[in-house]
Design a protein around this motif. Sequence first.
Motif, PDB file in Angstrom:
ATOM      1  N   LEU A   2      13.681 -11.485  14.558  1.00  0.00           N
ATOM      2  CA  LEU A   2      14.012 -11.721  13.080  1.00  0.00           C
ATOM      3  C   LEU A   2      15.301 -11.967  12.773  1.00  0.00           C
ATOM      4  CD1 LEU A   2      11.733  -8.973  11.610  1.00  0.00           C
ATOM      5  CD2 LEU A   2      11.099 -11.318  11.868  1.00  0.00           C
ATOM      6  N   SER A   3      16.426 -11.258  13.215  1.00  0.00           N
ATOM      7  CA  SER A   3      17.951 -11.590  13.344  1.00  0.00           C
ATOM      8  C   SER A   3      18.092 -13.305  13.425  1.00  0.00           C
ATOM      9  CB  SER A   3      18.617 -10.511  13.962  1.00  0.00           C
ATOM     10  OG  SER A   3      18.541  -9.366  13.435  1.00  0.00           O
ATOM     11  N   TRP A  51      16.955 -15.183  10.954  1.00  0.00           N
ATOM     12  CA  TRP A  51      17.555 -15.003   9.612  1.00  0.00           C
ATOM     13  C   TRP A  51      18.765 -15.849   9.787  1.00  0.00           C
ATOM     14  CZ3 TRP A  51      21.444 -11.220   8.565  1.00  0.00           C
ATOM     15  CH2 TRP A  51      22.040 -11.102   7.130  1.00  0.00           C
ATOM     16  N   ARG A  74      26.412  -6.273  13.620  1.00  0.00           N
ATOM     17  CA  ARG A  74      25.698  -5.128  12.736  1.00  0.00           C
ATOM     18  C   ARG A  74      24.318  -4.948  12.836  1.00  0.00           C
ATOM     19  NH1 ARG A  74      30.300  -5.932  12.279  1.00  0.00           N
ATOM     20  NH2 ARG A  74      31.766  -5.919  10.194  1.00  0.00           N
ATOM     21  N   PRO A  75      23.751  -3.797  12.694  1.00  0.00           N
ATOM     22  CA  PRO A  75      22.484  -3.374  12.800  1.00  0.00           C
ATOM     23  C   PRO A  75      21.376  -4.445  12.462  1.00  0.00           C
ATOM     24  CG  PRO A  75      23.348  -1.456  12.170  1.00  0.00           C
ATOM     25  CD  PRO A  75      24.352  -2.561  11.971  1.00  0.00           C
ATOM     26  N   TRP A  76      21.536  -5.078  11.353  1.00  0.00           N
ATOM     27  CA  TRP A  76      20.609  -5.989  10.692  1.00  0.00           C
ATOM     28  C   TRP A  76      20.830  -7.498  11.685  1.00  0.00           C
ATOM     29  CZ3 TRP A  76      24.450  -3.945   7.907  1.00  0.00           C
ATOM     30  CH2 TRP A  76      25.596  -4.288   7.537  1.00  0.00           C
ATOM     31  N   GLU A  77      21.845  -7.746  12.100  1.00  0.00           N
ATOM     32  CA  GLU A  77      22.182  -8.805  13.009  1.00  0.00           C
ATOM     33  C   GLU A  77      21.609  -8.592  14.179  1.00  0.00           C
ATOM     34  OE1 GLU A  77      26.057 -10.830  11.542  1.00  0.00           O
ATOM     35  OE2 GLU A  77      26.421  -8.856  12.263  1.00  0.00           O
ATOM     36  N   ASN A  78      20.943  -7.564  14.887  1.00  0.00           N
ATOM     37  CA  ASN A  78      20.383  -7.244  16.077  1.00  0.00           C
ATOM     38  C   ASN A  78      19.008  -6.844  15.984  1.00  0.00           C
ATOM     39  OD1 ASN A  78      21.501  -7.226  18.740  1.00  0.00           O
ATOM     40  ND2 ASN A  78      21.780  -5.285  19.034  1.00  0.00           N
ATOM     41  N   ILE A  79      18.122  -7.217  15.032  1.00  0.00           N
ATOM     42  CA  ILE A  79      16.915  -6.920  14.970  1.00  0.00           C
ATOM     43  C   ILE A  79      16.290  -8.080  16.050  1.00  0.00           C
ATOM     44  CG2 ILE A  79      14.706  -6.795  13.683  1.00  0.00           C
ATOM     45  CD1 ILE A  79      16.639  -6.005  11.340  1.00  0.00           C
ATOM     46  N   SER A 118      15.390  -7.271  23.879  1.00  0.00           N
ATOM     47  CA  SER A 118      17.029  -7.308  23.341  1.00  0.00           C
ATOM     48  C   SER A 118      18.023  -6.844  24.107  1.00  0.00           C
ATOM     49  CB  SER A 118      17.093  -6.699  22.118  1.00  0.00           C
ATOM     50  OG  SER A 118      18.503  -6.740  21.198  1.00  0.00           O
ATOM     51  N   ARG A 165      27.257 -15.134  12.501  1.00  0.00           N
ATOM     52  CA  ARG A 165      27.541 -15.063  11.148  1.00  0.00           C
ATOM     53  C   ARG A 165      28.873 -14.988  10.857  1.00  0.00           C
ATOM     54  NH1 ARG A 165      28.537 -10.165   8.118  1.00  0.00           N
ATOM     55  NH2 ARG A 165      28.131 -10.428   5.867  1.00  0.00           N
TER      56      ARG A 165
END
Length: 261
Positions: free
Chosen positions: A55-56, A59, A47-52, A17, A65
């Motif tokens: 998986l992000s 998703w 956001r943190p959940w957009e940078n996994i 990443s 987004r």
Amino acid sequence: MIPEMLLVALTGLLVGSFLNVVVHRVPRRESILYPASHCPACGHTLRPWENIPVLSWLWLRGRCRACGVVIPWRYPALEILAAVLALLVFWRLGWSARLPGALCFAWALLALTWIDLETQLLPDRITKPGILAGLLLNGLGLWWPGIALASPESALLGVLLGYGVLWLLAAGYFYFTQRPGMGGGDLKFLGMIGAWLGWQGMAMTLFIAAIVGGFVATLYLLLGKGRDYAIPFGPYLALGAALMLLWPQEILSAYLRFLGP
């Protein structure tokens, strides 16, 4: 062993990443630390959940987004490759003192390969610090032998010969054809490889790169791409260096058997 491999793979994904940031920003001479990860199209801060890693991207279905622009497949691909490369290095070296340095070198090879394929550049911001890092790592081998990938003397000679040999080849090519055969980035890249792997590893890297590069160039000509089709040399050097990092003794032994008694 499985928990250790999962840890190594997760570390590889996270590093991958970060390598996406390096690959995107370094050729553009942008900071790799500031600003935070964001969409290049609309500037949306992730956001943190957009940078996994991986998986992000799945998703979000490969789109930003905020603005809906397509997120290139390069992002999950580079993360997965960084993880696979980490597992290969761990498989060969195990939990040894050489593992951290070998991983850093392997990830640097991956970043430089991708940058060269996209931009035909091998940035000094990576190769020059890479030379210093390789010399420092192998220099520490004087006090901590287990950490080094080559002897300090071999590393220093690898830098000098790595840069010098390619410079002579490039100068000779230009003399006979009046066309540049390779850029200065290739020279520094091979010097960096010599700093990490020593002069023997550098020499075998150049040999492997020349063989594979010549084969691919021949295929391009047979496919009608023409003599003026630009083929970056950095990925071939990176491939040779990765092979010499993972299987140095096996490759050297095979080469000596090929030469005969």
